[in-house]
Scaffold this motif. Structure first.
Motif, PDB file in Angstrom:
ATOM      1  N   UNK B 199      -2.658   1.137  -5.419  1.00 25.66           N
ATOM      2  CA  UNK B 199      -1.219   1.408  -5.518  1.00 25.66           C
ATOM      3  C   UNK B 199      -0.718   1.016  -6.915  1.00 25.66           C
ATOM      4  N   UNK B 204      -3.278   5.889  -5.403  1.00 20.93           N
ATOM      5  CA  UNK B 204      -2.810   6.373  -4.100  1.00 20.93           C
ATOM      6  C   UNK B 204      -1.281   6.308  -4.110  1.00 20.93           C
ATOM      7  N   UNK B 205      -0.635   7.488  -4.244  1.00 22.87           N
ATOM      8  CA  UNK B 205       0.823   7.439  -4.402  1.00 22.87           C
ATOM      9  C   UNK B 205       1.570   8.004  -3.200  1.00 22.87           C
ATOM     10  N   UNK B 206       0.880   8.384  -2.150  1.00 22.16           N
ATOM     11  CA  UNK B 206       1.589   8.818  -0.935  1.00 22.16           C
ATOM     12  C   UNK B 206       1.098   7.966   0.235  1.00 22.16           C
ATOM     13  N   UNK B 207       1.928   7.825   1.282  1.00 16.91           N
ATOM     14  CA  UNK B 207       1.496   7.031   2.444  1.00 16.91           C
ATOM     15  C   UNK B 207       0.162   7.508   3.020  1.00 16.91           C
ATOM     16  N   UNK B 210      -2.604   6.273   0.802  1.00 16.40           N
ATOM     17  CA  UNK B 210      -2.744   4.823   0.971  1.00 16.40           C
ATOM     18  C   UNK B 210      -3.456   4.505   2.277  1.00 16.40           C
TER      19      UNK B 210
END
Lengths: 258, 289
Positions: B199, B204-207, B210
């Motif tokens: 993060x 990883x920039x979206x739920x 992640x």
């Protein structure tokens, strides 16, 4: 199943002080419960009847409020240990130990008096990150670039921020004595940097959050995204800025510009 | 109007000017070299699980000791862990945990990450102080390199990794508890750190992303936990009866009261005369020290 009859009154326990750095103390007020009562209307009752449960006549409790429909952020306070807006907090749903609700001012901003705090730090930070779209010129700049529907919808989520301070109050990295900027401005950088005209200042905004107190000081507790009353995708903003600052740092290094 | 955004930026110190770089290096130094090393280290230790009197484990240990530029690897580990720990400690105390009022799982992981970081640092210090530097704590020490320290070089060719590791762990249940807490902290800190680093770096920039990377980190956590679990089980399951005569002789040379330890465990020990005869023979055939 027969529900037990709801209580007729409840206790509002309030942390009071005359300002930042002054000693604080707790006072309790007994308030009659009316249907659909929220914290603000309970505070209005206390203002009209400033008598504690000990029967002591005290000065009315000071608090801040504005829109009363959870879009301005002014009435944000810590209710039962949890930060939220007092206008949208219903008394009946939040009674603890049967009949008590605890109110405290936000702990991360200087107290003006009682439940009223000074949220200036957030507005100062918006200035530092150039929180605007630059459209001023000495001549007519013409129409701006066209925005697609998709871009507008993506940005709409970030436009909902009301600068209430919930994300910062719940953040373990944001304290009164440090310079961490916090999720509120990170979301606004993502907002303005994804605007076709606003992105003209993208590099300046990234520079600001690569300094001490910037994006790298995030400790990933992710409380911000949990407590945000407007459900901004704050974690997405933080991660996205993590990527953009990484790329920006590499570009800065090889361009030698900064 | 000093608050206008066009005001001159305040002068930043050298450290402040490189704040971003330092933070990114702090993140990186937890992954490379320290994190990667932990994977290899725990995998090697897991070889203690095989019921072959420590032969596989010894083979892995010998492989590591035969690697070229081992000193370079060791130095890079020292630099990496020292840097990561020093900055990590500073960062830990810039935050104010609030898991009591905001008991979300991510906030719990935030708090655990800081607690396990400190526990891991304490554990690694004692682990290295006893195994590497041969410090003696309250009579307990783990003479891992004991075989190299014997007069007359007798022990040099005797594989002692398994018996001596087993001795260290079987010394007391407190040692086992210390290792379980210490290694569990290290493994948690590494797996959770790998998840949050993705993060911080913007990988990883979206739920959804992640969540996926979280599953990978969880698998890593489970695998590493299995590795150290196997290692501790192997060390506790090892019986001194499995030692060869040569191993027994070296064991008695290295461990204080080693003879009594073996006798207490019902091991048939060679006589002192026998031990001396074998040492002389070994010294003669290997040209002494």
């Amino acid at each position: 199943m027969i529900a037990s009859s709801p209580p007729k009154t409840f206790i509002l326990k309030i942390k009071r002080s005359l300002g930042e750095g002054k000693p604080s103390h707790w006072e309790s007020f007994e308030v009659p419960i009316r249907p659909s009562m929220n914290i603000i209307s309970a505070l209005q009752y206390v203002a009209a009847n400033p008598v504690t449960t000990d029967g002591k006549n005290v000065e009315p409790v000071v608090w801040d409020a504005g829109c009363l429909e959870e879009v301005c952020g002014a009435c944000t306070m810590v209710i039962n240990g949890h930060v939220r807006q007092s206008c949208s907090c219903l008394v009946a749903e939040n009674l603890q130990d049967g009949n008590t609700i605890t109110l405290e001012p936000m702990s991360k901003f200087p107290v003006v008096r009682d439940l009223w705090v000074d949220r200036q730090r957030m507005f100062d930070n918006l200035k530092k990150i150039h929180g605007w779209v630059p459209i001023d010129g000495t001549h007519d700049l013409g129409a701006g670039p066209t925005e697609t529907q998709e871009e507008q919808e993506q940005r709409y989520a970030y436009s909902r921020c009301m600068t209430c301070g919930c994300c910062l109050e719940a953040c373990p990295q944001f304290t009164k004595d440090n310079d961490f900027k916090g999720a509120q401005v990170f979301a606004q950088i993502e907002y303005f940097n994804s605007h076709a005209t606003g992105k003209e200042l993208a590099a300046e905004r990234l520079d600001v959050i690569m300094e001490p107190g910037g994006i790298t000081d995030c400790g990933n507790s992710q409380n911000c995204v949990k407590v945000c009353p407007k459900e901004l995708p704050l974690l997405d903003a933080i991660a996205s800025l993590g990527r953009k600052t990484t790329v920006h740092a590499v570009k800065r290094f090889f361009s030698g510009k900064k | 109007m000093s608050a206008t955004p066009t005001a001159a930026p305040p002068q930043l110190s050298l450290i402040e000017r490189h704040h971003f770089l330092l933070r990114r290096l702090h993140s990186l130094s937890g992954i490379v070299p320290v994190g990667l090393f932990v994977i290899f280290h725990l995998f090697t230790n897991a070889q203690m699980i095989w019921p072959d009197a420590g032969a596989t484990f010894q083979h892995e240990v010998d492989f590591i000791h035969s690697m070229p530029a081992l000193l370079f690897i060791e130095i890079s580990l020292w630099v990496g862990i020292g840097f990561h720990a020093a900055l990590g400690l500073v960062y830990t105390f810039t935050g104010q945990g609030n898991v009591k009022n905001y008991s979300y799982s991510a906030n719990l992981r935030y708090t655990l990450q800081r607690i396990t970081g400190i526990l891991a640092l304490i554990f690694i210090f004692f682990h290295i102080a006893t195994l590497r530097w041969r410090w003696d704590f309250f009579g307990w020490f783990t003479p891992f390199y004991g075989q190299l320290k014997i007069d007359g070089s007798y022990g040099k060719g005797v594989p002692m990794s398994m018996p001596l590791t087993a001795y260290a762990l079987q010394y007391s249940w407190i040692v086992v508890l210390f290792y379980v807490i210490g290694v569990a902290s290290v493994v948690y800190h590494w797996a959770n750190g790998l998840w949050t680093a993705a993060i911080s770096w913007g990988l990883t920039i979206t739920p959804k992303a992640q969540q996926r990377w979280g599953a990978v980190c969880l698998l890593l956590f489970i695998a590493l936990t299995a590795f150290w679990g196997a290692a501790i089980y192997g060390a506790l399951a090892y019986s001194y009866q499995e030692m060869t005569t040569d191993q027994k002789i070296v064991f008695m040379e290295v461990i204080p009261d080693g003879r009594e330890v073996l006798i207490d465990h019902g091991v048939e020990v060679p006589s002192e005369a026998e031990a001396e005869r074998r040492q002389m023979e070994y010294a003669a055939s290997h040209g002494g020290s």
